[in-house]
Design a protein around this motif. Structure first.
Motif, short mmCIF file in Angstrom:
data_model
loop_
_atom_site.label_atom_id
_atom_site.label_comp_id
_atom_site.label_asym_id
_atom_site.label_seq_id
_atom_site.Cartn_x
_atom_site.Cartn_y
_atom_site.Cartn_z
N VAL A 3 1.18 -0.88 0.07
CA VAL A 3 -0.01 0.13 0.15
C VAL A 3 0.81 1.49 -0.15
O VAL A 3 1.72 1.88 1.44
CB VAL A 3 -0.91 0.25 1.09
N GLY A 4 0.96 1.73 -0.92
CA GLY A 4 1.49 3.31 -1.48
C GLY A 4 2.99 2.95 -1.01
O GLY A 4 4.01 3.71 -0.15
N GLY A 5 3.92 0.89 -1.15
CA GLY A 5 5.24 1.33 -0.92
C GLY A 5 5.53 0.80 0.75
O GLY A 5 6.25 0.65 1.26
N ALA A 6 3.93 0.85 1.72
CA ALA A 6 4.56 0.01 2.43
C ALA A 6 3.51 -1.30 2.40
O ALA A 6 3.12 -1.56 2.22
CB ALA A 6 3.78 0.94 3.99
N ASN A 7 4.39 -2.51 3.37
CA ASN A 7 3.47 -3.95 3.37
C ASN A 7 3.03 -4.19 4.11
O ASN A 7 3.15 -4.17 5.54
CB ASN A 7 4.78 -4.96 3.19
N PHE A 8 2.23 -4.90 3.43
CA PHE A 8 0.91 -5.08 4.98
C PHE A 8 0.78 -6.57 4.53
O PHE A 8 0.55 -6.83 3.27
CB PHE A 8 -0.45 -4.48 4.97
N THR A 9 0.28 -7.06 5.75
CA THR A 9 -0.22 -8.83 5.39
C THR A 9 -2.20 -9.42 6.72
O THR A 9 -2.38 -8.16 7.64
CB THR A 9 0.23 -10.09 6.82
N THR A 10 -2.51 -9.12 5.97
CA THR A 10 -3.99 -9.41 5.95
C THR A 10 -4.58 -10.21 5.38
O THR A 10 -4.05 -11.24 4.86
CB THR A 10 -4.53 -7.76 6.31
N SER A 11 -6.00 -10.59 6.62
CA SER A 11 -6.87 -11.90 5.70
C SER A 11 -7.63 -11.57 4.88
O SER A 11 -8.36 -9.99 4.26
CB SER A 11 -7.57 -13.00 6.31
N LEU A 12 -8.11 -12.47 3.45
CA LEU A 12 -8.68 -11.66 2.99
C LEU A 12 -10.62 -11.76 3.27
O LEU A 12 -10.88 -11.14 3.07
CB LEU A 12 -9.17 -13.14 1.06
N SER A 13 -10.92 -12.15 4.32
CA SER A 13 -12.11 -12.05 5.24
C SER A 13 -11.85 -10.88 5.47
O SER A 13 -13.26 -10.14 5.66
CB SER A 13 -12.23 -13.39 5.83
N THR A 14 -10.61 -10.10 5.88
CA THR A 14 -11.02 -8.92 6.54
C THR A 14 -11.05 -7.86 5.69
O THR A 14 -11.82 -6.54 5.49
CB THR A 14 -9.70 -8.47 7.29
N MET A 15 -10.27 -7.73 4.56
CA MET A 15 -10.90 -7.22 2.93
C MET A 15 -12.10 -7.13 2.77
O MET A 15 -12.66 -5.75 2.03
CB MET A 15 -9.17 -7.93 2.26
N LYS A 16 -13.17 -7.76 2.81
CA LYS A 16 -13.95 -8.41 2.58
C LYS A 16 -14.82 -8.20 3.94
O LYS A 16 -16.04 -8.33 3.84
CB LYS A 16 -13.97 -9.78 1.77
N VAL A 37 -2.99 6.09 6.38
CA VAL A 37 -4.55 5.99 6.51
C VAL A 37 -5.06 5.06 6.66
O VAL A 37 -5.89 4.26 7.45
CB VAL A 37 -5.13 7.55 5.74
N PHE A 38 -3.81 3.99 5.96
CA PHE A 38 -5.25 2.66 5.62
C PHE A 38 -4.30 2.40 6.74
O PHE A 38 -5.13 1.28 7.30
CB PHE A 38 -4.17 2.36 4.12
N ARG A 39 -3.68 1.71 7.43
CA ARG A 39 -3.09 1.16 8.41
C ARG A 39 -4.22 2.18 9.21
O ARG A 39 -4.80 0.82 10.08
CB ARG A 39 -2.18 1.84 9.72
N LEU A 40 -5.62 2.37 9.79
CA LEU A 40 -6.24 2.80 10.87
C LEU A 40 -6.66 2.57 9.86
O LEU A 40 -8.06 1.53 11.33
CB LEU A 40 -6.12 4.56 10.83
N ILE A 41 -7.22 2.45 8.62
CA ILE A 41 -8.84 1.82 8.53
C ILE A 41 -8.82 0.16 8.39
O ILE A 41 -9.84 -0.25 9.11
CB ILE A 41 -8.88 2.45 6.48
N LEU A 42 -7.43 -0.64 8.16
CA LEU A 42 -7.11 -1.60 8.18
C LEU A 42 -7.71 -2.41 9.50
O LEU A 42 -8.10 -3.81 10.36
CB LEU A 42 -6.44 -1.78 8.24
#
Length: 228
Positions: free
Chosen positions: A34-47, A79-84
């Motif tokens: 995300v904008g050059g920063a790496n994140f790991t999360t689950s597909l279920s979280t994104m959906k 901002v993505f980190r906060l939304i995640l």
């Protein structure tokens, strides 16, 4: 022979099906860039909530990957980190980040997060202010705003050229309901106005903090350019 031609024709037609109608498969654990920063999360979280993220990973669209195979999202990583965090545990961001996250939620069509933030400060205050400035018809908010600016300037001049001025405004819920107990008094502060260095509040500020001159000497030099 005709049967073979029919099969070949059908296969050729399949090539013209838009790619967005295909079903793309995503792993249960997503590696994101995300904008050059790496994140790991689950597909279920994104959906989890209806938003642009849930649409991206619905399987209807192909998501671009970076050189390392991570799904790439061209958004602000902070901002993505906060939304995640919100998608993971329903935790709202710090109050100082409400507006920034709210604006991102609007971009992402993240209705549930928009609803949560819209009743908080300073988001609600911004909405009220924007509504005030957009007012039309009989409300004539823009004219009232110009009138407030004019009164603020007049008040500053009446105070000897003060750099700031304050007005008290009584806001009533209903035009016909002008009783004192049904009003809200709001203090509006204007300024700092542009003014000459010898206006009262500026001389009081500059004299003790920037100069060691005696008051009389300072007043004689007040019309000269000052480094403040």
């Amino acid at each position: 022979m005709e049967e073979i031609k029919t099969i070949l024709f059908q296969e050729d037609e399949m090539k013209h099906i838009p790619r967005e109608l295909e079903q793309f498969h995503f792993p249960p654990i997503l590696e994101l860039n995300v904008g050059g920063a790496n994140f790991t999360t689950s597909l279920s979280t994104m959906k989890k909530y209806k938003s642009m993220f849930s649409s991206m990973f619905s399987g209807k669209f192909e998501v671009v990957k970076d050189a390392n195979g991570r799904y790439f999202l061209d958004r602000d990583p902070e901002v993505f980190r906060l939304i995640l965090d919100f998608m993971r545990s329903d935790v709202l961001p710090p109050k100082s980040c409400f507006l920034k996250v709210y604006n991102e939620a609007l971009y992402l069509s993240f209705d549930y997060l928009i609803e949560k933030l819209s009743v908080t400060q300073p988001v609600a205050g911004k909405e009220v202010r924007d509504c005030f400035l957009r007012g039309t018809g009989s409300l004539k908010y823009s004219q009232k705003f110009d009138e407030l600016i004019r009164l603020g300037k007049e008040t500053a001049l009446a105070q000897g050229g003060a750099r700031k001025s304050k007005l008290k405004i009584a806001v009533f819920k209903d035009k016909a309901e002008n009783r004192t107990e049904h009003r809200c008094d709001v203090d509006l502060e204007f300024g700092p106005w542009q003014g000459d260095p010898n206006v009262p509040d500026l001389t009081r500020f500059c004299n003790p903090h920037f100069f060691n001159f005696q008051k009389s000497r300072f007043e004689n030099r007040a019309k000269d350019p000052l480094p403040c």
